[in-house]
Scaffold this motif. Structure first.
Motif, PDB file in Angstrom:
ATOM      1  N   PHE A  60      12.485  31.578   7.846  1.00  0.00           N
ATOM      2  CA  PHE A  60      11.995  32.016   9.144  1.00  0.00           C
ATOM      3  C   PHE A  60      10.489  31.857   9.121  1.00  0.00           C
ATOM      4  CE2 PHE A  60      10.406  35.081  12.223  1.00  0.00           C
ATOM      5  CZ  PHE A  60      11.250  34.855  13.296  1.00  0.00           C
ATOM      6  N   GLN A  61       9.930  31.137  10.082  1.00  0.00           N
ATOM      7  CA  GLN A  61       8.494  30.910  10.183  1.00  0.00           C
ATOM      8  C   GLN A  61       8.039  31.317  11.573  1.00  0.00           C
ATOM      9  OE1 GLN A  61       7.127  29.507   7.373  1.00  0.00           O
ATOM     10  NE2 GLN A  61       5.023  29.445   8.066  1.00  0.00           N
ATOM     11  N   THR A  62       6.952  32.076  11.662  1.00  0.00           N
ATOM     12  CA  THR A  62       6.378  32.473  12.943  1.00  0.00           C
ATOM     13  C   THR A  62       4.965  31.907  13.063  1.00  0.00           C
ATOM     14  OG1 THR A  62       7.647  34.520  13.023  1.00  0.00           O
ATOM     15  CG2 THR A  62       5.698  34.416  14.401  1.00  0.00           C
ATOM     16  N   TYR A  63       4.708  31.238  14.191  1.00  0.00           N
ATOM     17  CA  TYR A  63       3.395  30.681  14.489  1.00  0.00           C
ATOM     18  C   TYR A  63       2.735  31.583  15.527  1.00  0.00           C
ATOM     19  CZ  TYR A  63       5.269  26.639  12.114  1.00  0.00           C
ATOM     20  OH  TYR A  63       5.826  25.808  11.173  1.00  0.00           O
ATOM     21  N   PHE A  64       1.513  32.042  15.227  1.00  0.00           N
ATOM     22  CA  PHE A  64       0.805  32.982  16.086  1.00  0.00           C
ATOM     23  C   PHE A  64      -0.242  32.248  16.924  1.00  0.00           C
ATOM     24  CE2 PHE A  64       2.340  35.416  12.500  1.00  0.00           C
ATOM     25  CZ  PHE A  64       2.941  36.492  13.128  1.00  0.00           C
ATOM     26  N   PRO A  65      -0.296  32.537  18.243  1.00  0.00           N
ATOM     27  CA  PRO A  65      -1.281  31.859  19.094  1.00  0.00           C
ATOM     28  C   PRO A  65      -2.701  32.320  18.779  1.00  0.00           C
ATOM     29  CG  PRO A  65      -0.061  33.489  20.363  1.00  0.00           C
ATOM     30  CD  PRO A  65       0.550  33.454  18.992  1.00  0.00           C
ATOM     31  N   LYS A  66      -3.644  31.422  19.039  1.00  0.00           N
ATOM     32  CA  LYS A  66      -5.055  31.772  18.910  1.00  0.00           C
ATOM     33  C   LYS A  66      -5.370  32.837  19.955  1.00  0.00           C
ATOM     34  CE  LYS A  66      -6.494  27.254  17.243  1.00  0.00           C
ATOM     35  NZ  LYS A  66      -7.232  26.016  17.537  1.00  0.00           N
ATOM     36  N   SER A  67      -6.335  33.705  19.660  1.00  0.00           N
ATOM     37  CA  SER A  67      -6.636  34.840  20.539  1.00  0.00           C
ATOM     38  C   SER A  67      -6.986  34.414  21.959  1.00  0.00           C
ATOM     39  CB  SER A  67      -7.749  35.702  19.949  1.00  0.00           C
ATOM     40  OG  SER A  67      -8.915  34.936  19.766  1.00  0.00           O
ATOM     41  N   GLU A  68      -7.681  33.296  22.120  1.00  0.00           N
ATOM     42  CA  GLU A  68      -8.063  32.878  23.472  1.00  0.00           C
ATOM     43  C   GLU A  68      -6.859  32.410  24.303  1.00  0.00           C
ATOM     44  OE1 GLU A  68      -9.214  29.343  20.757  1.00  0.00           O
ATOM     45  OE2 GLU A  68      -9.338  31.503  20.661  1.00  0.00           O
ATOM     46  N   TYR A  69      -5.749  32.085  23.646  1.00  0.00           N
ATOM     47  CA  TYR A  69      -4.558  31.652  24.381  1.00  0.00           C
ATOM     48  C   TYR A  69      -3.611  32.803  24.706  1.00  0.00           C
ATOM     49  CZ  TYR A  69      -5.926  26.840  23.670  1.00  0.00           C
ATOM     50  OH  TYR A  69      -6.614  25.657  23.689  1.00  0.00           O
ATOM     51  N   LYS A  70      -3.758  33.920  24.029  1.00  0.00           N
ATOM     52  CA  LYS A  70      -2.907  35.087  24.313  1.00  0.00           C
ATOM     53  C   LYS A  70      -3.096  35.574  25.746  1.00  0.00           C
ATOM     54  CE  LYS A  70      -2.484  36.770  19.605  1.00  0.00           C
ATOM     55  NZ  LYS A  70      -2.774  37.863  18.687  1.00  0.00           N
ATOM     56  N   ASP A  71      -4.323  35.471  26.256  1.00  0.00           N
ATOM     57  CA  ASP A  71      -4.613  35.901  27.632  1.00  0.00           C
ATOM     58  C   ASP A  71      -3.864  35.054  28.664  1.00  0.00           C
ATOM     59  OD1 ASP A  71      -6.323  37.788  26.590  1.00  0.00           O
ATOM     60  OD2 ASP A  71      -8.124  36.555  26.882  1.00  0.00           O
ATOM     61  N   TYR A  72      -3.483  33.839  28.283  1.00  0.00           N
ATOM     62  CA  TYR A  72      -2.748  32.948  29.191  1.00  0.00           C
ATOM     63  C   TYR A  72      -1.236  33.084  29.029  1.00  0.00           C
ATOM     64  CZ  TYR A  72      -7.298  30.785  29.818  1.00  0.00           C
ATOM     65  OH  TYR A  72      -8.626  30.571  30.092  1.00  0.00           O
ATOM     66  N   GLY A  73      -0.816  34.060  28.244  1.00  0.00           N
ATOM     67  CA  GLY A  73       0.614  34.308  28.080  1.00  0.00           C
ATOM     68  C   GLY A  73       1.297  33.482  27.010  1.00  0.00           C
TER      69      GLY A  73
END
Length: 157
Positions: A60-73
């Motif tokens: 199981f691998q989880t890729y986390f979005p960059k902080s500036e992209y979290k605001d865009y959902g």
């Protein structure tokens, strides 16, 4: 059930179950919106020759979005591979492994998948290993992946 019990009962003492964890940096298409990944791996390998093992691998691998992209959902992307695995040991300390199979990718109710591949170089010390790998998935003409540093422990070796 009887077949599975017979298979596990007939396993060689050299075969073994391996559990591991890794940290990764997305590359390619994933690197635009995702900053890092973490994962867990499991495999079972059977010896088929003195220095060659084959088996099954998943994880199981989880890729986390960059902080500036979290605001865009943008949400985490998860990958669950089901793969065949082959490992060749050049020396007792050094091996190369390749996992090939299908990777199930999903995020926030959406799912997809594609051809999964994961070459790995490992340094072994006792039942432990430190490894460097590339984990990739190809689908619809594109590919995504990550470079990973991991640790694994082999049971039954």
């Amino acid at each position: 059930l009887v077949g599975a019990l017979a298979l596990f009962g007939a396993m060689d003492a050299q075969s073994g179950f391996k559990l591991g964890a890794n940290l990764g940096l997305p590359v390619g298409d994933l690197s635009t919106g995702y900053g890092f990944s973490i994962g867990a791996d499991a495999s079972y390998l059977w010896p088929v020759a003195a220095d060659f093992n084959v088996g099954l691998a998943s994880g199981f691998q989880t890729y986390f979005p960059k902080s500036e992209y979290k605001d865009y959902g943008v949400k985490n992307v998860n990958l669950v591979p089901i793969a065949a695995s082959g490992q060749y040991r050049f020396t007792p300390e050094f091996s190369l492994t390749v996992d090939l199979g299908y990777g199930f990718a999903f995020s926030d109710g959406e799912s997809d998948g594609g051809f999964y591949y994961a070459p790995k170089a490992a340094y072994h010390f006792g039942p432990s290993e430190v490894n460097l790998s590339y984990r990739g998935i190809s689908a619809d003409g594109g590919s995504s992946g990550s470079v990973n540093l991991g640790y694994a422990y082999s049971f039954g070796k």
